[in-house]
Design a protein around this motif. Structure first.
Motif, short mmCIF file in Angstrom:
data_model
loop_
_atom_site.label_atom_id
_atom_site.label_comp_id
_atom_site.label_asym_id
_atom_site.label_seq_id
_atom_site.Cartn_x
_atom_site.Cartn_y
_atom_site.Cartn_z
N TYR A 17 0.82 -1.21 0.00
CA TYR A 17 0.00 0.00 0.00
C TYR A 17 0.85 1.26 0.00
CZ TYR A 17 -4.14 -2.78 0.24
OH TYR A 17 -5.13 -3.67 -0.09
N TYR A 24 -3.31 4.83 -6.16
CA TYR A 24 -4.40 3.94 -5.72
C TYR A 24 -5.77 4.36 -6.27
CZ TYR A 24 -7.36 1.08 -2.80
OH TYR A 24 -8.31 0.19 -2.37
N ARG A 38 -20.15 0.62 -1.89
CA ARG A 38 -19.69 1.61 -0.89
C ARG A 38 -20.85 2.52 -0.49
NH1 ARG A 38 -14.61 2.86 -0.01
NH2 ARG A 38 -13.78 2.13 -1.98
N GLY A 59 -7.55 3.85 4.23
CA GLY A 59 -6.85 4.05 2.97
C GLY A 59 -6.81 5.51 2.57
N ASN A 63 -14.24 6.49 1.48
CA ASN A 63 -15.55 6.52 2.16
C ASN A 63 -15.91 7.93 2.65
OD1 ASN A 63 -15.85 3.73 2.06
ND2 ASN A 63 -14.67 3.46 3.93
N MET A 86 -0.95 6.20 2.26
CA MET A 86 -2.40 6.15 2.02
C MET A 86 -3.06 7.28 2.83
SD MET A 86 -3.13 3.67 -0.15
CE MET A 86 -4.68 2.78 -0.01
N THR A 107 -1.80 3.96 12.59
CA THR A 107 -1.51 2.84 13.48
C THR A 107 -2.04 1.55 12.86
OG1 THR A 107 -1.62 2.04 15.77
CG2 THR A 107 -3.62 2.95 14.89
N VAL A 109 -4.46 -1.40 13.04
CA VAL A 109 -5.75 -1.47 13.74
C VAL A 109 -5.75 -2.51 14.86
CG1 VAL A 109 -7.10 -0.63 11.79
CG2 VAL A 109 -6.81 -3.08 12.10
N LEU A 139 -16.03 -2.86 4.38
CA LEU A 139 -15.83 -2.62 2.95
C LEU A 139 -14.57 -3.31 2.48
CD1 LEU A 139 -16.59 1.18 2.73
CD2 LEU A 139 -18.04 -0.68 1.96
#
Ligand SMILES: C[S@@+](CC[C@H](N)C(=O)[O-])C[C@H]1O[C@@H](n2cnc3c(N)ncnc32)[C@H](O)[C@@H]1O
Length: 139
Positions: A17, A24, A38, A59, A63, A86, A107, A109, A139
């Protein structure tokens, strides 16, 4: 001694990523693969103005426009991701839209400790107090 970020072999998922981040949004196939789901997933949250939303593994913040439209300036949006690049894209999106009710947290998750209201706590709520609820979609 300065701390070093893990290299590609130590953490390939993170590295991928980091590498993809600048492109992206152009290469993820959003319109073809994700946009409809979404929008529906966020609709299912039934967000109201003033709501607080935690976007886990946010990301580039795809959203966030949907969420911000619903929670408005009195809401709060916290985006968490372990990829700084990201998150940088998510930050640029926020700056572009001038969202000032948003925090981005770098961080993993799995380090998060959440205290969501339990069903029992919601039932114990005093009459007249502010309603609380927690919903999630993936998602
Ligand atoms: C496929 S992208 C999806 C991003 C966003 N949720 C979306 O719908 O566009 C997956 C994201 O999850 C993040 N991620 C994966 N594992 C993670 C972890 N353990 N902690 C934090 N972020 C993570 C990656 O850095 C990446 O930004």
């Amino acid at each position: 001694m300065p701390s070093l970020r893990p290299g590609p072999l130590a953490d390939p998922g993170r590295w991928l990523y980091e590498l993809l981040a600048p492109a992206y949004d152009r290469v993820s196939g959003e319109a073809m693969l994700y946009a409809t789901a979404r929008a529906r997933a966020i609709e299912l949250l039934q967000l109201r103005p003033g709501a607080t939303v935690l976007d886990v593994a946010c990301g580039t913040g795809r959203n966030h426009e949907y969420i911000e439209q619903r929670i408005g300036p009195s809401g709060r949006l916290v985006g968490v991701d372990r990829s700084p690049r990201m998150l940088q894209q998510a930050g640029e999106r926020a700056a572009h839209h001038r969202w000032s009710n948003m925090e981005l947290v770098e961080t993993d998750v799995t380090n998060l400790t959440l205290r969501l209201p339990t069903r029992e706590a919601m039932l114990r709520r005093q009459p007249g107090s502010t309603p609380c609820s927690a919903r999630w979609v993936s998602l």
